[in-house]
Scaffold this motif. Sequence first.
Motif, short mmCIF file in Angstrom:
data_model
loop_
_atom_site.label_atom_id
_atom_site.label_comp_id
_atom_site.label_asym_id
_atom_site.label_seq_id
_atom_site.Cartn_x
_atom_site.Cartn_y
_atom_site.Cartn_z
N TYR A 2 11.52 9.19 -48.40
CA TYR A 2 12.29 7.95 -48.36
C TYR A 2 12.89 7.72 -46.98
O TYR A 2 12.89 6.59 -46.48
CB TYR A 2 13.39 7.97 -49.42
N LYS A 3 13.35 8.79 -46.34
CA LYS A 3 13.98 8.65 -45.03
C LYS A 3 12.98 8.13 -44.00
O LYS A 3 13.29 7.28 -43.19
CB LYS A 3 14.55 9.99 -44.58
N ILE A 4 11.75 8.63 -44.04
CA ILE A 4 10.73 8.17 -43.11
C ILE A 4 10.38 6.71 -43.40
O ILE A 4 10.28 5.89 -42.49
CB ILE A 4 9.47 9.05 -43.21
N ARG A 5 10.22 6.34 -44.65
CA ARG A 5 9.87 4.96 -45.00
C ARG A 5 10.98 4.00 -44.57
O ARG A 5 10.71 2.94 -44.03
CB ARG A 5 9.63 4.85 -46.50
N GLY A 6 12.23 4.39 -44.77
CA GLY A 6 13.35 3.54 -44.35
C GLY A 6 13.40 3.38 -42.85
O GLY A 6 13.70 2.31 -42.33
N CYS A 7 13.08 4.45 -42.14
CA CYS A 7 13.07 4.40 -40.68
C CYS A 7 11.97 3.47 -40.18
O CYS A 7 12.20 2.67 -39.28
CB CYS A 7 12.87 5.81 -40.13
N VAL A 8 10.79 3.55 -40.79
CA VAL A 8 9.69 2.68 -40.39
C VAL A 8 10.01 1.23 -40.69
O VAL A 8 9.75 0.34 -39.88
CB VAL A 8 8.38 3.12 -41.09
N GLN A 9 10.59 0.95 -41.84
CA GLN A 9 10.95 -0.42 -42.20
C GLN A 9 11.97 -0.98 -41.20
O GLN A 9 11.91 -2.14 -40.83
CB GLN A 9 11.55 -0.47 -43.62
N ARG A 10 12.91 -0.15 -40.79
CA ARG A 10 13.95 -0.59 -39.87
C ARG A 10 13.38 -0.91 -38.50
O ARG A 10 13.90 -1.76 -37.77
CB ARG A 10 15.01 0.51 -39.75
N LEU A 11 12.27 -0.26 -38.12
CA LEU A 11 11.69 -0.46 -36.80
C LEU A 11 10.75 -1.65 -36.72
O LEU A 11 10.26 -1.97 -35.66
CB LEU A 11 10.96 0.81 -36.38
N ARG A 12 10.48 -2.28 -37.84
CA ARG A 12 9.56 -3.43 -37.84
C ARG A 12 10.32 -4.69 -37.46
O ARG A 12 10.57 -5.56 -38.27
CB ARG A 12 8.92 -3.59 -39.20
N THR A 13 10.64 -4.77 -36.18
CA THR A 13 11.33 -5.95 -35.67
C THR A 13 10.36 -6.73 -34.79
O THR A 13 9.33 -6.21 -34.35
CB THR A 13 12.57 -5.56 -34.85
N VAL A 14 10.72 -7.96 -34.51
CA VAL A 14 9.88 -8.81 -33.67
C VAL A 14 9.75 -8.20 -32.28
O VAL A 14 8.67 -8.17 -31.68
CB VAL A 14 10.48 -10.23 -33.59
N THR A 15 10.85 -7.67 -31.76
CA THR A 15 10.83 -7.07 -30.43
C THR A 15 9.90 -5.87 -30.38
O THR A 15 9.12 -5.72 -29.44
CB THR A 15 12.25 -6.64 -30.02
N ASN A 16 9.97 -5.02 -31.40
CA ASN A 16 9.12 -3.84 -31.41
C ASN A 16 7.65 -4.21 -31.54
O ASN A 16 6.78 -3.60 -30.90
CB ASN A 16 9.54 -2.89 -32.53
N PHE A 17 7.34 -5.21 -32.37
CA PHE A 17 5.95 -5.66 -32.47
C PHE A 17 5.47 -6.25 -31.15
O PHE A 17 4.34 -6.04 -30.72
CB PHE A 17 5.79 -6.69 -33.59
N PHE A 18 6.34 -6.98 -30.47
CA PHE A 18 5.99 -7.56 -29.17
C PHE A 18 5.71 -6.45 -28.16
O PHE A 18 4.71 -6.52 -27.43
CB PHE A 18 7.12 -8.46 -28.68
N LEU A 19 6.57 -5.44 -28.10
CA LEU A 19 6.37 -4.34 -27.14
C LEU A 19 5.10 -3.55 -27.46
O LEU A 19 4.36 -3.17 -26.55
CB LEU A 19 7.58 -3.42 -27.14
N ALA A 20 4.85 -3.32 -28.73
CA ALA A 20 3.63 -2.60 -29.11
C ALA A 20 2.39 -3.41 -28.74
O ALA A 20 1.40 -2.88 -28.22
CB ALA A 20 3.64 -2.29 -30.60
#
Length: 123
Positions: A2-20
Amino acid sequence: MYKIRGCVQRLRTVTNFFLASLSFSDILMTVVCIPFTVMSSNGLCMEMWESHQSRYIYSLFIMLLQYFVPLFILMCTYTHIGYMIWIKQPPGEADSTRDMRIASSKRKTSIYYIIQADEVKAD
């Protein structure tokens, strides 16, 4: 789990997608375009070499400097950026209510941009 899934969900931001996306496109451009640039520039210029080995060493050196060194630097840089964004804990004290409020705000902003993009397409 659960901790990993929550961390991944939290990182799915527009900025992070743009940088990737930006890092992926830079590395793809380096891998695809630079070898053809080197080949085409060699085709335009007739070089006269005393030996085939000298020409091979020169071409290898140029390929290293113009292709592999920049590719290595890009990969190291974007790996470091990815580590700083996705793995490293942000500075400051962890506050779950604040983090949830910020994540909610980011979701609202993302939805707003999606709605705006749909309105532009409709026009």
